[in-house]
Design a protein around this motif. Sequence first.
Motif, PDB file in Angstrom:
ATOM      1  N   ARG A  89       0.851  -1.189   0.000  1.00 14.38           N
ATOM      2  CA  ARG A  89       0.000   0.000   0.000  1.00 14.38           C
ATOM      3  C   ARG A  89       0.878   1.228   0.000  1.00 14.38           C
ATOM      4  O   ARG A  89       2.005   1.196   0.470  1.00 14.38           O
ATOM      5  CB  ARG A  89      -0.915   0.020   1.229  1.00 14.38           C
ATOM      6  N   HIS A  92     -11.319  -7.173  -0.700  1.00 10.11           N
ATOM      7  CA  HIS A  92     -10.694  -5.869  -0.896  1.00 10.11           C
ATOM      8  C   HIS A  92     -11.690  -4.759  -1.213  1.00 10.11           C
ATOM      9  O   HIS A  92     -11.523  -3.634  -0.767  1.00 10.11           O
ATOM     10  CB  HIS A  92      -9.641  -5.958  -2.005  1.00 10.11           C
ATOM     11  N   GLU A  93     -12.719  -5.046  -2.011  1.00  6.47           N
ATOM     12  CA  GLU A  93     -13.633  -3.983  -2.432  1.00  6.47           C
ATOM     13  C   GLU A  93     -15.085  -4.456  -2.326  1.00  6.47           C
ATOM     14  O   GLU A  93     -15.765  -4.662  -3.335  1.00  6.47           O
ATOM     15  CB  GLU A  93     -13.317  -3.548  -3.863  1.00  6.47           C
ATOM     16  N   THR A 136     -11.446   2.589   4.888  1.00  4.48           N
ATOM     17  CA  THR A 136     -10.506   1.731   4.168  1.00  4.48           C
ATOM     18  C   THR A 136     -10.747   1.733   2.652  1.00  4.48           C
ATOM     19  O   THR A 136      -9.975   1.127   1.908  1.00  4.48           O
ATOM     20  CB  THR A 136     -10.598   0.283   4.677  1.00  4.48           C
ATOM     21  N   GLU A 137     -11.813   2.391   2.206  1.00  4.05           N
ATOM     22  CA  GLU A 137     -12.153   2.359   0.780  1.00  4.05           C
ATOM     23  C   GLU A 137     -11.310   3.331  -0.012  1.00  4.05           C
ATOM     24  O   GLU A 137     -10.806   4.317   0.514  1.00  4.05           O
ATOM     25  CB  GLU A 137     -13.654   2.674   0.599  1.00  4.05           C
ATOM     26  N   LYS A 138     -11.196   3.067  -1.297  1.00  2.00           N
ATOM     27  CA  LYS A 138     -10.379   3.904  -2.171  1.00  2.00           C
ATOM     28  C   LYS A 138     -11.118   5.190  -2.513  1.00  2.00           C
ATOM     29  O   LYS A 138     -12.327   5.197  -2.594  1.00  2.00           O
ATOM     30  CB  LYS A 138     -10.041   3.157  -3.456  1.00  2.00           C
TER      31      LYS A 138
END
Length: 286
Positions: A4, A150-151, A284-286
Amino acid sequence: MVKRRNEAGSLTRAPVVQTHIEAARTFNRGCALLALSVLADSAMEHYRGSFANPAMFAPLVSSSGALLAGLHGSRDHRQQMHRMRHAAYLTAAATGVAGAAFHFYNVTKRPGGFSWNNLFHAAPLGAPLALLLSGALGTVAEQLRDEPVHEPQLSGMPAGRALTLLVSAGLLGTAGEAALLHFRGAFQHRAMYAPVCVPPVAAVLLVHAALGRPRERWLTQLWLRLTTAFGFAGAAFHARGIARRQGGWRNWSQNLFAGPPLSAPPSFSALALAGLAALRLRETEK
């Protein structure tokens, strides 16, 4: 291990943490607490109504199922939807919808129809909606377990954003019900203004977190923790209100029904816990 980027742009290593599974477990805890609140409230109110309609047993059964599902899910670390828990939550949500229709009919069939007097003294519109909310939050918690690590996505948007919006709507609705009942009580104590001030601020902060850029929001976290504590403090205030009635707790069989509802304030704590889980996921999201 995954790579990351930190704020400076350099690559760092961090363990893959299934944040959405932990969020789902926290949602299960919040649903269990909300279902317990609904169970206690509906049991007392429908007992007072002598269970005149057999349908009045339905919220007791469905909220008990949601409570057991929430307790079971809070200890489940698996990344997989549990069919029985999911069915229990869907049943609770469907019962909440049906109950809201029954309560709305109960209000409108009285002389005067949809009036302030009937809103104050007829079947409460907010009670079945709390059961609907418990089932809805539990349902999305189970769906969250089936999402990629992850998403995770819900309703076509990032799961954290969707859940923060859902919890904020629940907080606003619960605060509206408290405002109606405290208005009926003429806000006799200054603390009665708290339910119409503290949870709505938490709801607004959650909406801001959902629509803004994902980042750590310490103020929102702090306010949600304050709302969690506020819910349990409200139960203590209601217990004090019961104790101050004639006969106090020695006359509990009458004062529990005549005094302020002991099971109502913890619903704010349940929603605030769910809000904390949704906020962690959003960060934690993009």
